[in-house]
Design a protein around this motif. Structure first.
Motif, PDB file in Angstrom:
ATOM      1  N   TRP A 588       0.844  -1.256   0.018  1.00 55.68           N
ATOM      2  CA  TRP A 588      -0.017  -0.165   0.073  1.00 55.68           C
ATOM      3  C   TRP A 588       0.772   1.179   0.089  1.00 55.68           C
ATOM      4  O   TRP A 588       0.503   2.323  -0.836  1.00 55.68           O
ATOM      5  CB  TRP A 588      -0.881  -0.011   1.203  1.00 55.68           C
ATOM      6  N   THR A 589       2.143   1.156   0.672  1.00 53.38           N
ATOM      7  CA  THR A 589       2.760   2.554   0.916  1.00 53.38           C
ATOM      8  C   THR A 589       4.104   2.035   1.224  1.00 53.38           C
ATOM      9  O   THR A 589       4.509   0.915   1.249  1.00 53.38           O
ATOM     10  CB  THR A 589       2.104   3.455   1.854  1.00 53.38           C
ATOM     11  N   THR A 590       5.030   2.857   1.439  1.00 54.65           N
ATOM     12  CA  THR A 590       6.495   2.720   2.101  1.00 54.65           C
ATOM     13  C   THR A 590       6.752   3.576   3.143  1.00 54.65           C
ATOM     14  O   THR A 590       5.920   4.720   3.618  1.00 54.65           O
ATOM     15  CB  THR A 590       7.355   3.232   0.769  1.00 54.65           C
ATOM     16  N   PRO A 591       7.727   3.487   3.919  1.00 50.46           N
ATOM     17  CA  PRO A 591       7.680   4.276   5.159  1.00 50.46           C
ATOM     18  C   PRO A 591       8.143   5.726   4.648  1.00 50.46           C
ATOM     19  O   PRO A 591       7.593   6.829   5.384  1.00 50.46           O
ATOM     20  CB  PRO A 591       9.280   3.442   5.754  1.00 50.46           C
ATOM     21  N   GLN A 592       8.759   6.101   3.671  1.00 49.20           N
ATOM     22  CA  GLN A 592       8.554   7.466   3.267  1.00 49.20           C
ATOM     23  C   GLN A 592       7.353   8.119   2.870  1.00 49.20           C
ATOM     24  O   GLN A 592       7.408   9.060   2.653  1.00 49.20           O
ATOM     25  CB  GLN A 592       9.643   7.488   2.189  1.00 49.20           C
ATOM     26  N   ARG A 593       6.361   7.382   2.579  1.00 50.04           N
ATOM     27  CA  ARG A 593       4.919   7.882   2.359  1.00 50.04           C
ATOM     28  C   ARG A 593       3.851   7.608   3.250  1.00 50.04           C
ATOM     29  O   ARG A 593       2.801   7.438   2.921  1.00 50.04           O
ATOM     30  CB  ARG A 593       4.573   7.355   0.842  1.00 50.04           C
ATOM     31  N   PRO A 614      10.200   4.480  14.710  1.00 52.42           N
ATOM     32  CA  PRO A 614      10.216   5.847  14.037  1.00 52.42           C
ATOM     33  C   PRO A 614      10.460   5.730  12.690  1.00 52.42           C
ATOM     34  O   PRO A 614      10.133   6.643  11.626  1.00 52.42           O
ATOM     35  CB  PRO A 614      11.359   6.511  14.804  1.00 52.42           C
ATOM     36  N   GLN A 615      11.196   4.618  12.359  1.00 51.94           N
ATOM     37  CA  GLN A 615      11.599   4.261  10.811  1.00 51.94           C
ATOM     38  C   GLN A 615      10.564   3.991   9.901  1.00 51.94           C
ATOM     39  O   GLN A 615      10.611   3.845   8.540  1.00 51.94           O
ATOM     40  CB  GLN A 615      12.624   3.029  10.771  1.00 51.94           C
ATOM     41  N   LEU A 616       9.421   3.777  10.276  1.00 49.70           N
ATOM     42  CA  LEU A 616       8.049   3.188   9.760  1.00 49.70           C
ATOM     43  C   LEU A 616       7.434   4.459   9.091  1.00 49.70           C
ATOM     44  O   LEU A 616       6.630   4.401   8.372  1.00 49.70           O
ATOM     45  CB  LEU A 616       7.309   2.481  10.174  1.00 49.70           C
ATOM     46  N   PHE A 617       7.767   5.721   9.766  1.00 49.24           N
ATOM     47  CA  PHE A 617       6.899   7.007   9.405  1.00 49.24           C
ATOM     48  C   PHE A 617       7.550   8.146   8.742  1.00 49.24           C
ATOM     49  O   PHE A 617       8.820   8.386   9.060  1.00 49.24           O
ATOM     50  CB  PHE A 617       6.151   7.508  10.353  1.00 49.24           C
ATOM     51  N   ALA A 618       6.906   9.040   7.771  1.00 44.79           N
ATOM     52  CA  ALA A 618       7.377  10.110   7.426  1.00 44.79           C
ATOM     53  C   ALA A 618       7.086  11.289   8.188  1.00 44.79           C
ATOM     54  O   ALA A 618       7.705  12.431   7.971  1.00 44.79           O
ATOM     55  CB  ALA A 618       6.964  10.287   5.795  1.00 44.79           C
ATOM     56  N   PRO A 678      11.211  11.023  12.473  1.00 46.91           N
ATOM     57  CA  PRO A 678      10.459  11.736  11.568  1.00 46.91           C
ATOM     58  C   PRO A 678      10.074  13.224  12.033  1.00 46.91           C
ATOM     59  O   PRO A 678      10.001  13.248  13.383  1.00 46.91           O
ATOM     60  CB  PRO A 678       9.186  10.953  11.073  1.00 46.91           C
ATOM     61  N   PRO A 679       9.701  13.913  11.258  1.00 43.51           N
ATOM     62  CA  PRO A 679       9.196  15.163  11.674  1.00 43.51           C
ATOM     63  C   PRO A 679       8.145  15.102  12.516  1.00 43.51           C
ATOM     64  O   PRO A 679       6.998  14.118  12.084  1.00 43.51           O
ATOM     65  CB  PRO A 679       8.820  15.960  10.062  1.00 43.51           C
ATOM     66  N   ILE A 680       7.892  15.768  13.699  1.00 47.94           N
ATOM     67  CA  ILE A 680       6.645  15.475  14.410  1.00 47.94           C
ATOM     68  C   ILE A 680       6.161  17.058  14.699  1.00 47.94           C
ATOM     69  O   ILE A 680       6.702  18.017  14.943  1.00 47.94           O
ATOM     70  CB  ILE A 680       7.086  14.901  15.776  1.00 47.94           C
ATOM     71  N   LEU A 681       4.592  16.860  14.726  1.00 50.76           N
ATOM     72  CA  LEU A 681       3.870  18.239  14.768  1.00 50.76           C
ATOM     73  C   LEU A 681       2.890  17.944  15.987  1.00 50.76           C
ATOM     74  O   LEU A 681       1.983  17.008  15.877  1.00 50.76           O
ATOM     75  CB  LEU A 681       3.221  18.542  13.648  1.00 50.76           C
ATOM     76  N   ALA A 682       3.190  18.755  17.143  1.00 52.75           N
ATOM     77  CA  ALA A 682       2.245  18.395  18.229  1.00 52.75           C
ATOM     78  C   ALA A 682       1.508  19.820  18.358  1.00 52.75           C
ATOM     79  O   ALA A 682       2.049  20.971  18.209  1.00 52.75           O
ATOM     80  CB  ALA A 682       3.094  18.428  19.468  1.00 52.75           C
ATOM     81  N   THR A 683       0.147  19.447  18.285  1.00 49.07           N
ATOM     82  CA  THR A 683      -0.769  20.700  18.477  1.00 49.07           C
ATOM     83  C   THR A 683      -1.519  20.582  19.648  1.00 49.07           C
ATOM     84  O   THR A 683      -1.978  19.524  20.281  1.00 49.07           O
ATOM     85  CB  THR A 683      -1.935  20.619  17.210  1.00 49.07           C
ATOM     86  N   THR A 684      -1.635  21.832  20.418  1.00 44.45           N
ATOM     87  CA  THR A 684      -2.414  21.918  21.782  1.00 44.45           C
ATOM     88  C   THR A 684      -3.038  23.060  22.006  1.00 44.45           C
ATOM     89  O   THR A 684      -3.021  23.846  21.133  1.00 44.45           O
ATOM     90  CB  THR A 684      -1.242  21.535  22.959  1.00 44.45           C
ATOM     91  N   SER A 685      -3.703  23.232  23.258  1.00 40.80           N
ATOM     92  CA  SER A 685      -4.453  24.570  23.369  1.00 40.80           C
ATOM     93  C   SER A 685      -3.964  24.859  25.038  1.00 40.80           C
ATOM     94  O   SER A 685      -3.989  23.979  25.808  1.00 40.80           O
ATOM     95  CB  SER A 685      -6.053  24.040  23.430  1.00 40.80           C
ATOM     96  N   LEU A 686      -4.007  26.080  25.104  1.00 39.41           N
ATOM     97  CA  LEU A 686      -3.536  26.533  26.648  1.00 39.41           C
ATOM     98  C   LEU A 686      -4.431  26.230  27.621  1.00 39.41           C
ATOM     99  O   LEU A 686      -4.127  25.848  28.779  1.00 39.41           O
ATOM    100  CB  LEU A 686      -3.326  28.164  26.614  1.00 39.41           C
ATOM    101  N   HIS A 687      -6.000  26.291  27.239  1.00 34.81           N
ATOM    102  CA  HIS A 687      -6.892  26.010  28.202  1.00 34.81           C
ATOM    103  C   HIS A 687      -7.526  24.791  28.006  1.00 34.81           C
ATOM    104  O   HIS A 687      -8.444  24.323  28.846  1.00 34.81           O
ATOM    105  CB  HIS A 687      -8.082  27.132  27.946  1.00 34.81           C
ATOM    106  N   ASP A 742       2.615  17.758   3.195  1.00 34.20           N
ATOM    107  CA  ASP A 742       4.099  18.302   2.839  1.00 34.20           C
ATOM    108  C   ASP A 742       5.034  17.031   3.308  1.00 34.20           C
ATOM    109  O   ASP A 742       5.657  16.602   2.298  1.00 34.20           O
ATOM    110  CB  ASP A 742       4.331  19.434   3.730  1.00 34.20           C
ATOM    111  N   VAL A 743       4.819  16.564   4.481  1.00 32.02           N
ATOM    112  CA  VAL A 743       5.682  15.229   5.080  1.00 32.02           C
ATOM    113  C   VAL A 743       5.421  14.183   3.966  1.00 32.02           C
ATOM    114  O   VAL A 743       6.307  13.295   3.999  1.00 32.02           O
ATOM    115  CB  VAL A 743       5.521  14.860   6.235  1.00 32.02           C
ATOM    116  N   LEU A 744       4.309  13.951   3.480  1.00 31.18           N
ATOM    117  CA  LEU A 744       3.897  12.743   2.558  1.00 31.18           C
ATOM    118  C   LEU A 744       4.169  13.101   1.020  1.00 31.18           C
ATOM    119  O   LEU A 744       4.161  12.259   0.250  1.00 31.18           O
ATOM    120  CB  LEU A 744       2.474  12.528   2.481  1.00 31.18           C
ATOM    121  N   GLY A 745       4.710  14.262   0.846  1.00 32.27           N
ATOM    122  CA  GLY A 745       5.102  14.468  -0.774  1.00 32.27           C
ATOM    123  C   GLY A 745       3.732  14.377  -1.523  1.00 32.27           C
ATOM    124  O   GLY A 745       4.125  14.116  -2.877  1.00 32.27           O
TER     125      GLY A 745
END
Length: 754
Positions: A588-593, A614-618, A678-687, A742-745
């Motif tokens: 279905w995919t590769t770790p880079q995708r 971590p090696q499994l994910f882009a 891989p690049p990691i994006l963490a999103t959160t809220s102050l309250h 973007d990280v998936l290209g």
């Protein structure tokens, strides 16, 4: 304490978080936490640091601004911005919510209902009707609440519980303008449109209105039941307020001292009872107060027994009780309602009659009683289902029947279905006991939310509305399927997949494809098939959206949940890794995708997976992530901690639980060198009061110090669900999806045959 500078890492431009070591000792284990100082949200230095982190992240994402705007525009262009919900009959009115193009929030309104009318009126959104007609903006429409007006002047707004009195004259409503889920309760006289002087602060969601003395059917001068939270944000008290009196005079009806339990309150559909539920993760206790005697003391249905969960539905001369006493996937029984609720042996469980017996292949989830029929909600084959039965005798058959009809314990059940693969069917708003139809919602990964009325007498499905998707959306242009991965212990894990069909590739998407793998896996919460307009922008760009139905969720029954909690929690993480590996191994995919995404407890999941594989994910997006669980669960003063011990274990008292949680905690297990992450994006809220902002803030600080390319995006005026307002929410989703693409290209839209 002097801050210790952090040595620059290969992410060089990353904003450095100072180290201020704090020691924590439990069960002889000494832990040095360099970033615990970020917990103090009252410290201006902490807030300034968070704002700087967010500004730094925004700068790192600036190159995605054109893509983010395109994605926002695509969401907006596919959404009917001026729209309304299917009206719901309650008493003498049809109630609905509508939205107006350009407005962030909904408007709640009603129109009169003709006697015996059960076909919802046809209301044209955005059209001002002629005088005397019924519809939005004119005629007989009455606006009850305009959320836009209530939200004016506030950066955040959320509407909590609402309740209309039996006579339709009074509306109770709750408002949160901070994002901390503490609501102000107010009351609106629907004859005048004015709010009463009564105001109750600091309530939690849920209210029940009952008549006052000498005013049958009316709440004017009557009573309202509501709940409040303790310092740990646990709803723990039920109060009774008499309208027209000061809130300071409110009567405490029940208080739950056991910190594992929380309380909830509401009216039964019959409006005969105020129902108070006291529940932990494993144990339930239900109390009733007759609505016509609101000042009477509550009566318990079944006294709590450790490990026994149950819910109650009023069915006239009987109570229907759904319970798991000796029935892992629950059993439905009936008990007689005595004339004297306080009589010895009232609601005697020993004399209960079985209505639907336990079935290891079917997880019973709810029952709703109407005058002539019962509606059963349950789960089979990892999807939610609904069945209807007349309240009369029939030959018994089991719910596992493969046809459209199934029966048990003298009831003949008719399953509601449109026949679509991977469809989820759930009961929707049906508030009146004597209604001849019930409302259901049918949805899949490719079929937009579709509302039907089911004629109880015949089972006929009456289409009321399908969620409009503008721009020529055609479900036939998309494909969905169920796959199975094998976990390390041999367990088969279901996987749902959806993608845009390419006419040149009738057997499936181009392979390997970019894949976004989503998961949750906690609290017996199931990721049922759901349609998403923002997801279409991903599918248009060739992304395959996959859902890993890992253990800890409820997709395959109570046993599936039990195998992913407490000292079996690691199964949740290894199941997800197994699904990711399956998608790679089967082409279905590769770790880079391949990217991973999860929120809240799903953020814990993808955070743990970042350490495991971590090696499994882009790329990995962790939304409001519970990534420092051990620190949180060790502190009973924090919101929701003690109530969570039955889900995760109690590491304070049990060294085995402590060691187990420490072994999987994402924050505790970031390696010294995470430069290969891989690049990691963490999103959160102050309250956010459910998962405090400090968890992702600490996690990102440690990831960066170890060389991982991690970003922290923090909303300063939002709650656990993110920003409020639909346009603001669309922009937030567009920003997150732009990063994922973007990280998936996969930033460019695909064309048929390409």
């Amino acid at each position: 304490m002097t801050a210790t500078p952090v040595t620059a890492t290969p992410v060089t431009a990353a904003l450095v978080t100072p180290r201020r070591p704090v020691e924590r000792t439990h069960h002889g284990d000494v832990v040095v936490d360099d970033y615990e100082w970020l917990r103090d949200a009252d410290d201006p230095a902490v807030v300034a640091h968070l704002e700087a982190q967010d500004a730094w992240t925004r700068a790192r994402l600036a190159h995605l601004e054109p893509l983010r705007e395109r994605l926002f525009t695509e969401i907006k262009d596919r959404t009917l911005e001026t729209d309304l919900s299917v009206p719901v009959r309650l008493g003498d009115h049809w109630y609905y919510a509508r939205t107006v193009e350009g407005s962030q929030y909904a408007i709640h309104a009603r129109v009169p209902a003709a006697p015996d009318a059960w076909t919802p009126p046809t209301l044209e959104p955005g059209v001002t009707p002629d005088p005397g007609s019924r519809g939005p903006g004119g005629g007989d429409e009455q606006v009850l609440l305009d959320e836009n007006a209530l939200a004016e002047g506030h950066e955040f707004f959320a509407l909590g519980g609402t309740e209309v009195s039996a006579d339709g004259r009074l509306l109770a409503y709750q408002v949160d303008v901070q994002g901390d889920e503490r609501y102000v309760l107010r009351f609106r006289d629907l004859a005048t449109g004015e709010d009463l002087p009564d105001v109750v602060e600091e309530t939690s969601p849920g209210v029940a209105l009952t008549p006052g003395p000498g005013s049958p059917g009316s709440a004017a001068g009557g009573y309202v039941f509501y709940t409040t939270v303790d310092d740990a944000w646990r709803p723990h008290r039920v109060w009774r307020h008499q309208l027209g009196t000061p809130a300071a005079d409110d009567v405490l009806l029940l208080e739950e001292p056991d910190e594992r339990f929380w309380v909830g309150v509401g009216l039964t559909r019959s409006r005969r009872f105020v129902q108070v539920e006291l529940a932990s993760k494993l144990t339930t206790e239900v109390w009733l107060v007759p609505a016509d005697a609101p000042t009477s003391e509550p009566v318990v249905v079944w006294p709590r027994r450790e490990g026994v969960e149950y819910s109650v539905e009023d069915a006239g001369d009987q109570l229907l009780v759904l319970h798991n006493d000796g029935a892992e996937n629950f059993e439905l029984v009936s008990v007689t309602v005595p004339d004297d609720l306080r009589a010895p042996g009232a609601f005697d469980a020993a004399g209960a009659d079985v209505v639907v017996p336990h079935d290891p292949a079917v997880r019973l989830e709810g029952v709703d009683a109407f005058a002539s029929h019962l509606v059963l909600s349950y789960r089979r084959d990892a999807t939610p289902r609904v069945a209807v039965a007349a309240r009369g005798p029939a030959a018994p058959r089991r719910m596992t029947g493969t046809g459209s009809r199934a029966a048990s314990a003298g009831l003949s059940w008719r399953e509601v279905s449109t026949g679509e693969a991977l469809e989820g069917v759930q009961l929707d708003a049906s508030p009146m006991v004597d209604q001849p139809v019930v409302r259901v919602v049918v949805e899949s990964f490719v079929t937009p939310r579709t509302v039907y009325d089911v004629v109880l007498a015949t089972g006929e499905l009456l289409l009321r509305k399908r969620q409009p998707v503008l721009g020529g959306y055609d479900p036939a242009g998309f494909e969905q399927r169920r796959d199975w991965a094998t976990a390390p212990d041999g367990t088969r894990v279901p996987v749902s997949l959806v993608w845009k069909r390419d006419p040149a590739l009738p057997a499936g998407p181009a392979r390997p494809a970019p894949v976004l793998l989503y998961g949750y896996g906690s609290y017996e919460y199931s990721l049922d098939p759901w349609f998403s307009v923002p997801r279409l922008s991903l599918l248009d760009r060739g992304v395959v959206f996959a859902v890993a139905h890992v253990r800890g969720g409820g997709e395959l029954g109570r046993g599936w949940y039990d195998d992913g909690k407490l000292l079996a929690k690691r199964n949740t993480f290894t199941d997800f890794v197994a699904v990711a590996q399956h998608l790679v191994d089967t082409g279905w995919t590769t770790p880079q995708r391949l990217a991973a995404e999860g929120g809240s407890a799903g953020g814990l999941l993808v955070g743990a997976v970042a350490n495991l594989a971590p090696q499994l994910f882009a790329g990995i997006h962790a939304a409001v992530p519970f990534v420092d669980p051990l620190t949180s669960i060790l502190d009973p003063s924090l919101p929701l901690t003690v109530t969570e011990w039955e889900e995760w274990g109690n590491p304070l008292d049990d060294p085995d639980v402590y060691a187990y949680m420490k072994g999987y905690s994402p924050y505790e297990n970031v390696p010294d060198d995470a430069s290969a992450y891989p690049p990691i994006l963490a999103t959160t809220s102050l309250h956010d009061t459910r998962v405090l902002y400090v968890e992702p803030a600490k996690w990102v600080a440690r990831l960066r110090a170890a060389g991982a390319p991690a970003l922290l995006r923090i909303e300063m005026s939002a709650g656990h669900g993110g920003v409020s307002g639909r346009y603001s929410r669309w922009r937030q989703i567009a920003e997150e999806n732009a990063w994922l693409l973007d990280v998936l290209g996969a930033t460019e839209a695909t064309r048929p045959g390409r």
